[in-house]
Design an enzyme around this catalytic site. Structure first.
Site, PDB file in Angstrom:
ATOM      1  N   ASN A 394     -24.053  37.444 114.722  1.00 55.41           N
ATOM      2  CA  ASN A 394     -24.834  36.552 113.858  1.00 55.41           C
ATOM      3  C   ASN A 394     -24.193  35.176 113.736  1.00 55.41           C
ATOM      4  O   ASN A 394     -24.646  34.216 114.356  1.00 55.41           O
ATOM      5  CB  ASN A 394     -25.014  37.193 112.479  1.00 55.41           C
ATOM      6  CG  ASN A 394     -26.155  36.563 111.702  1.00 55.41           C
ATOM      7  OD1 ASN A 394     -26.512  35.411 111.908  1.00 55.41           O
ATOM      8  ND2 ASN A 394     -26.750  37.326 110.798  1.00 55.41           N
ATOM      9  N   ASP A 395     -23.144  35.074 112.948  1.00 52.62           N
ATOM     10  CA  ASP A 395     -22.535  33.759 112.688  1.00 52.62           C
ATOM     11  C   ASP A 395     -22.075  33.065 113.960  1.00 52.62           C
ATOM     12  O   ASP A 395     -22.144  31.839 114.060  1.00 52.62           O
ATOM     13  CB  ASP A 395     -21.341  33.907 111.739  1.00 52.62           C
ATOM     14  CG  ASP A 395     -21.763  34.382 110.353  1.00 52.62           C
ATOM     15  OD1 ASP A 395     -22.869  34.023 109.932  1.00 52.62           O
ATOM     16  OD2 ASP A 395     -20.985  35.113 109.711  1.00 52.62           O
ATOM     17  N   VAL A 396     -21.619  33.836 114.951  1.00 48.41           N
ATOM     18  CA  VAL A 396     -21.059  33.239 116.172  1.00 48.41           C
ATOM     19  C   VAL A 396     -22.138  32.716 117.108  1.00 48.41           C
ATOM     20  O   VAL A 396     -21.821  32.144 118.162  1.00 48.41           O
ATOM     21  CB  VAL A 396     -20.167  34.251 116.923  1.00 48.41           C
ATOM     22  CG1 VAL A 396     -18.975  34.644 116.067  1.00 48.41           C
ATOM     23  CG2 VAL A 396     -20.962  35.483 117.357  1.00 48.41           C
TER      24      VAL A 396
END
Length: 465
Positions: A394-396
């Site tokens: 997600n964040d990456v």
């Protein structure tokens, strides 16, 4: 009791094995061999330490009982812990190393004659400095690791906890600690030693609470470094060569890893330590995009896109680890290869909240090492890729890191999956990632959301293929 020369030789051998272990762990191909070197080195260090105790006294019996108890607990945890809980397990182990350093320092301070450090009130100055620093660093490591564990476990909010004057308070406590150590060496008053430990416990909490979830991987490696320096400090106090070597290796390698991770995330090492990052407004402009429509599909849609693609890049993340989907993913990739599709894997340095987490899972599924690439090696390939299969990352993969200065992940290098012709994003829902922000990639025109458990969706795609 074995001679001191014999003890020194075997401690040196264990130290060499620890160095070889670190060397082996620097690459996925040699990581198993590195682990083996580390196990052998630790077995030698523990064995000669037991032999150094000497005759079968009451102390020797206590030592064996506690070793068996600790070893049993460690073995039980190792067998039961899921791979997804590895980051918080590491934080928990760091806390125990820090607490052990505090206990050894207390023992040495109360009974210095047992360790040949002098007598109460007349302890050698050098030894007093060593045990004071070891106790202080150990106490900071203990409470800091507990906070990191609680944040990673979800028992405490991953959002930064800040208040006015926080950095000044931390600086003041640090200066007070140095002053207390100085006066302890001059006066050797018991209360000063206990005050050092109490303030250090408090400082550990204050240093970690302002650090947000996006920077928690750096915190884990930083605490790893702290635990090493605490062990090394106590090693000097006990005049134990193995403890000095091991502590120095852990401390220096942890510091280097923290620097590498900060560089890979475009973070300032000192800002992370001081809680300067992650304290920005979590409600970035990306939050307003939650109401935007998203395109969702099913396994048949995904199978059709990938089967007709010439190249597919797999982006694994924490969601894959939670679902234990790595074996199904390997099976899906094998099916794609039979259809002439070129498949590679893209790994972000901190995917899964911990460096190397995804590499371990893929190795478990026997994914060839030459198909797995780090961010710097593969990021340019997304522009020429037909399909990017994002399985739980997600964040990456969040483009907001490049566009929103108010985002807590702003400036962090991400995998450029949005540049692919099609993005298949496997996720249970539109919930935010660990950094607590919405992913702008969900709403892109070339993104097809596959709402499902990562393992089930991958298995369904295999059936469709």
């Amino acid at each position: 009791m074995i001679s001191s020369n014999f003890l020194a030789v075997f401690y040196l051998i264990s130290g060499v094995l620890f160095i070889l272990a670190l060397r082996g762990l620097s690459s996925p191909e040699t990581s198993r061999q590195g682990n083996l070197f580390g196990i052998i080195g630790m077995a030698i260090a523990i064995g000669v330490t037991i032999l150094s105790v000497g005759n079968f006294s009451t102390g020797f019996l206590y030592l064996i009982i506690l070793l068996l108890l600790g070893g049993s607990i460690g073995a039980f945890i190792a067998f039961k812990i899921p791979m997804t809980a590895m980051p918080e397990l590491v934080a928990g182990f760091h806390s125990l190393v820090g607490l052990a350093a505090v206990f050894v320092a207390i023992s040495a301070f109360l009974n210095p004659e047992v360790f040949n450090l002098g007598f109460p009130g007349e302890i050698k100055i050098a030894s007093l400095i060593e045990m004071s620093l070891g106790a202080a660093i150990g106490a900071v490591t203990f409470t800091g690791s507990i906070i990191a564990f609680l944040k990673l476990r979800g028992l405490m909010s991953g959002s930064p906890i800040t208040f006015v004057g926080q950095h000044y308070l931390n600086l003041a406590l640090g200066l007070i600690l140095l002053s207390l150590i100085f006066y302890l060496c001059k006066t050797q008053i018991d209360n000063l030693f206990w005050t050092i430990i109490i303030i250090s416990f408090l400082l550990g909490v204050l240093l970690i609470i302002p650090i947000g979830g996006a920077d928690m991987p750096v915190v884990i490696s930083m605490l790893n470094s702290y635990s090493g320096w605490a062990a090394a400090g106590i090693g000097f106090t006990l005049e134990n060569t193995a403890l000095i070597i091991t502590g120095a290796l852990v401390g220096s390698s942890g510091a280097i890893l923290s620097y590498i991770m900060c560089k890979g995330m475009n973070r300032s090492f000192f800002n992370v330590i001081l809680g300067g990052w992650g304290a920005t407004d979590q409600l970035s402009s990306s939050k307003t995009k939650e109401q935007k429509p998203v395109k969702s599909g099913n396994a048949d849609d995904a199978a059709f896109l990938m089967k007709n693609a010439s190249s597919v890049i797999i982006v694994p993340g924490y969601g894959m680890a939670v679902a234990q989907a790595q074996h199904a993913l390997r099976e899906m990739v094998d099916a794609l290869k039979k259809n002439g599709v070129k498949v590679t894997y893209a790994i972000h340095p901190v995917a899964g909240r911990m460096p190397g987490h995804m590499n371990v899972l893929l190795a478990e599924a026997n994914v060839p090492y030459d198909e797995v690439f780090e961010l710097e090696e593969i990021n340019n390939d997304f522009a020429n890729c037909d399909v990017a299969y994002v399985i739980g990352a997600n964040d990456v993969t969040n483009p907001v890191a490049k566009t929103d200065p108010q985002s807590p992940i702003y400036g962090m290098p991400i995998l450029d999956v949005e540049k692919s012709k099609s993005v298949l994003f496997v996720k249970r829902s539109l919930s935010p990632g660990y950094a607590g922000i919405d992913n702008d990639l969900f709403y892109r025109d070339n993104t097809l959301m596959l709402f499902s458990d990562a393992k089930k969706m991958t298995e369904d795609i295999i059936k469709s293929l």
